[in-house]
Design an enzyme around this catalytic site. Structure first.
Site, short mmCIF file in Angstrom:
data_model
loop_
_atom_site.label_atom_id
_atom_site.label_comp_id
_atom_site.label_asym_id
_atom_site.label_seq_id
_atom_site.Cartn_x
_atom_site.Cartn_y
_atom_site.Cartn_z
N CYS A 2 26.81 35.94 30.33
CA CYS A 2 25.90 35.28 29.75
C CYS A 2 25.44 33.87 30.55
CB CYS A 2 26.63 34.66 28.39
SG CYS A 2 26.94 36.19 27.12
N ARG A 27 23.83 37.80 36.71
CA ARG A 27 25.05 37.76 36.03
C ARG A 27 25.11 38.80 35.17
NH1 ARG A 27 27.20 32.11 35.58
NH2 ARG A 27 27.73 32.48 33.50
N TRP A 75 25.48 38.88 26.88
CA TRP A 75 26.04 40.20 27.27
C TRP A 75 27.16 40.36 25.95
CZ3 TRP A 75 25.43 43.24 31.82
CH2 TRP A 75 26.27 44.55 31.90
N ASN A 101 28.69 30.71 25.09
CA ASN A 101 29.28 31.59 25.97
C ASN A 101 30.86 31.38 25.62
OD1 ASN A 101 27.08 32.23 27.43
ND2 ASN A 101 27.68 31.05 29.36
N GLY A 102 31.44 32.78 25.47
CA GLY A 102 32.84 32.56 25.29
C GLY A 102 33.05 33.71 23.99
N GLU A 487 51.57 41.00 44.97
CA GLU A 487 50.32 40.43 45.21
C GLU A 487 50.43 38.86 45.49
OE1 GLU A 487 45.88 39.45 45.22
OE2 GLU A 487 47.22 41.31 45.72
N LYS A 491 48.72 37.29 49.00
CA LYS A 491 47.76 36.12 48.90
C LYS A 491 48.61 35.16 50.05
CE LYS A 491 44.67 37.35 47.04
NZ LYS A 491 44.86 38.77 47.69
N GLU A 494 48.07 36.34 53.64
CA GLU A 494 46.47 36.50 54.12
C GLU A 494 45.95 35.29 54.58
OE1 GLU A 494 44.09 39.63 51.76
OE2 GLU A 494 45.14 38.37 50.46
N HIS A 510 69.77 45.93 47.74
CA HIS A 510 69.72 46.98 48.76
C HIS A 510 69.13 46.68 50.17
CE1 HIS A 510 70.93 49.84 45.48
NE2 HIS A 510 70.61 49.22 44.90
N LYS A 609 35.85 40.88 54.54
CA LYS A 609 35.94 41.30 53.14
C LYS A 609 35.84 42.58 52.73
CE LYS A 609 35.68 39.84 48.83
NZ LYS A 609 36.87 39.24 48.27
#
Length: 614
Positions: A2, A27, A75, A101-102, A487, A491, A494, A510, A609
């Site tokens: 939105c 958007r 939306w 919005n929300g 992950e 991060k 990276e 182990h 990217k």
């Protein structure tokens, strides 16, 4: 995704608002509308479904004139895309008009209370609840500012609103609750602007003020009053936005990665818009082209992805097997075509890719299609190759992701897989209506939970100052949060160039336990779930060998303070959605460590990217 635009000043408000909404078209939206106070003292509204060209045509046929107004691109979350559900929405007596919005998590409860008082609703939206509540308070004699604050205190969830009051035709009120929807206020000469994103108003001013959580602002053409929801005045911090497009896009943030981390609550809302019917308790994914016959025919699902998307897929395996009872394998796109996978017409292959152009993932897609599989994709880039070749797709709705290290594409792709698992579970008969309703209800609270995590950014920065000199990290998790540990480690390596490994905590004995000593920080994901006690046991084993433990724990868990050296708290989240919440502190910890080490956060060395060659 939105968009909101507001204006008060000497210009014609409709032209300013419409131009701003056009700059927010990227958007995504399904309807649009505008409200203006005209010179005759009346409020006039135009709304239509579809693209802005439809609203523009309506305004040409039936023009609006006035110097104060608000506009919105919607939306859908509550109610189908339609003229009656498009914003702005008006209160029961026609006094106030609202754009929003929300997601109002307690919408059904509030609507039932209002209907019991005889108030009739003209739409299916949660936004209309806000408009009616405002008029209830205003009708009782409360001031507009106080009424807005009272309403926001009643709402659950993350929300941003802009309000006009027919009895105060020179004033706009905007407010923010949580971190799901941004509000930028632009200050001009004898004019003020409001927008949900900077590009909408950058043509008119570079002087911006950004609303924070639980703040509201009263605007006239020549004044700005910023307060909290208790009415305490706040000194507005002004930000000078460069005309340079890159600097403008970053807004108040130092790096794109930081901005994208903080955009996640909003990205999560946008991911749910138009796909979740919270009233009916169902998931709607028209672009997936799902049928009961296809869903019931499937015998297995292969997820193919690379990097961060691969770890998202590992979480997806838990979701598809738990929710849809569909056997799932997760494969690296770069390896998939080299080991002759067993694929047939009863197999679906799901590609996860932010760019939709990753060479390895596209090669895996080609292999799957050649062997007769149903080809699906979850992609962030609209119109990309992966989307074009798919039999069905879900657009992530994360918005542009500029930082090389993916953040919001990780969390939104998890939610997209959750949605797909719900849709498949219903079609396969694996979910009872009550279970599906619970899974859908759990989604409503997700953006607000994410916003609450981001409120603690200063704590992650402080922790980074203590550990930025470390050369090795170990991340531990179990169950659905083992991929979250992977992950978190990715991060860190990276963007800070610190060696980091993610492991399932049960594998400690182990091999990895040999690495632990006083120079190895151990990040343990120990939020409350059925594996909690086992994770506590792993923490004790790390501590017994001299390890320094950083625990990521559930709010209210005081016992963990006696087990770990440092504790990061996150709000309690539904188990299957917990990775979305738990990964955010790890993203911010990695970000602040990288900044402290002087690394190029947005463009780490040796990385691109999108990997478009093998």
């Amino acid at each position: 995704m939105c968009g909101i635009v507001g204006y008060v000043g000497p210009r014609q408000a409709p032209s300013v608002i419409l131009a701003g909404l056009k700059r927010l078209e990227y958007r995504g939206y399904d309807s649009a509308g505008i409200a203006v106070f005209e010179k005759n003292g009346k409020m006039a509204i135009r709304r239509d479904v579809g693209k802005l060209i439809n609203l523009e045509s309506m305004l040409q046929e039936s023009p609006l004139t006035g110097h104060i107004g608000i506009g919105h691109t919607r939306w859908a979350t509550h109610g189908e895309p339609s003229q009656r559900n498009a914003h702005p929405h008006v209160g029961m007596n026609g006094r106030v008009v609202v754009v929003h919005n929300g997601i109002v998590e307690n919408f059904m409860e509030l609507r039932a209370e209002l209907e019991a008082e005889g108030i009739q609703f003209q739409s299916d939206t949660d936004t209309e609840v806000i408009a009616h509540l405002l008029e209830c308070y205003l009708g009782g004699g409360a001031a507009l500012d106080d009424s807005v604050a009272k309403v926001l205190r009643q709402l659950k969830g993350a929300n941003a609103i802009v309000v006009m009051d027919l009895e105060q035709p020179d004033t706009l009120i905007c407010a923010r609750l949580g971190n799901a929807g941004g509000i930028a206020i632009g200050l001009g000469e004898n004019e003020m602007f409001i927008a949900s994103d900077i590009p909408a108003i950058l043509e008119y001013t570079r002087d911006m003020v950004f609303l924070e959580n639980r703040q509201m602002a009263r605007l006239t053409k020549d004044s700005l009053l910023l307060t909290d929801l208790d009415g305490n005045e706040i000194v507005a911090e002004h930000h000078a936005i460069s005309w340079d497009p890159v600097s403008a896009a970053k807004g108040e943030f130092k790096h794109f990665m930081q901005k994208e981390i903080f955009e996640q609550p909003r990205a999560l809302i946008d991911t749910l818009r138009g796909r979740v019917d919270f009233e009916a308790g169902r998931v709607i994914l028209p672009e997936m082209n799902l049928t009961p016959e296809l869903a019931q025919r499937l015998k297995k699902l292969h997820i193919v992805a690379c990097g961060t998307s691969y770890y998202s897929g590992l979480i997806g395996k838990f979701l598809f097997e738990s929710i849809a009872r569909l056997p799932t394998e997760v494969e690296y796109g770069s390896e998939y075509r080299y080991y002759d996978p067993i694929i047939d017409e009863d197999t679906a292959v799901l590609a996860l890719t932010q760019s939709g152009e990753t060479a390895d993932t596209l090669a895996a897609c080609d292999q799957a299609k050649a062997q007769g599989a149903t080809m699906w994709s979850i992609v962030n880039a609209i119109g990309s190759q992966a989307m074009r070749i798919s039999d069905g797709f879900i657009s992530m709705q994360a918005g542009p992701e500029i930082g090389v290290a993916s953040t919001k594409a990780f969390t939104t792709s998890i939610v997209d897989q959750y949605l797909l698992a719900c849709a498949l579970g219903e079609l396969r008969g694996a979910l009872s209506p009550a279970k599906l309703r619970q899974l859908v209800d759990d989604l409503a609270q997700l953006p607000d939970l994410a916003g609450r995590v981001l409120d603690h950014d200063a704590e992650y920065r402080e922790l980074a100052n203590e550990f930025f000199k470390a050369e090795d990290f170990l991340f531990l998790g179990r169950g659905i949060n083992y991929p979250t540990a992977l992950e978190g480690a990715l991060k860190l390596k990276e963007i800070s160039y610190i060696h980091a490994e993610g492991y399932p905590a049960g594998e400690m004995k182990h091999g990895p336990i040999a690495l632990i000593d006083e120079s190895m920080p151990v990040v343990a994901l120990v939020t409350k779930d059925h594996l909690y006690q086992k994770m506590v046991s792993q923490i004790r084993q790390a501590k017994a060998r001299g390890g320094v433990v950083i625990a990521l724990a559930t709010e209210g868990d005081e016992a963990i303070r006696h087990e770990a050296d440092h504790v990061i708290y996150v709000p309690e989240a539904p188990a299957l959605l917990s990775p979305v919440i738990n990964v955010m502190p790890l993203q911010l910890l990695s970000y602040h460590i990288a900044v402290r080490r002087g690394c190029d956060v947005d463009q780490p060395r040796n990385l691109a990217k999108s990997v478009t060659v093998e």
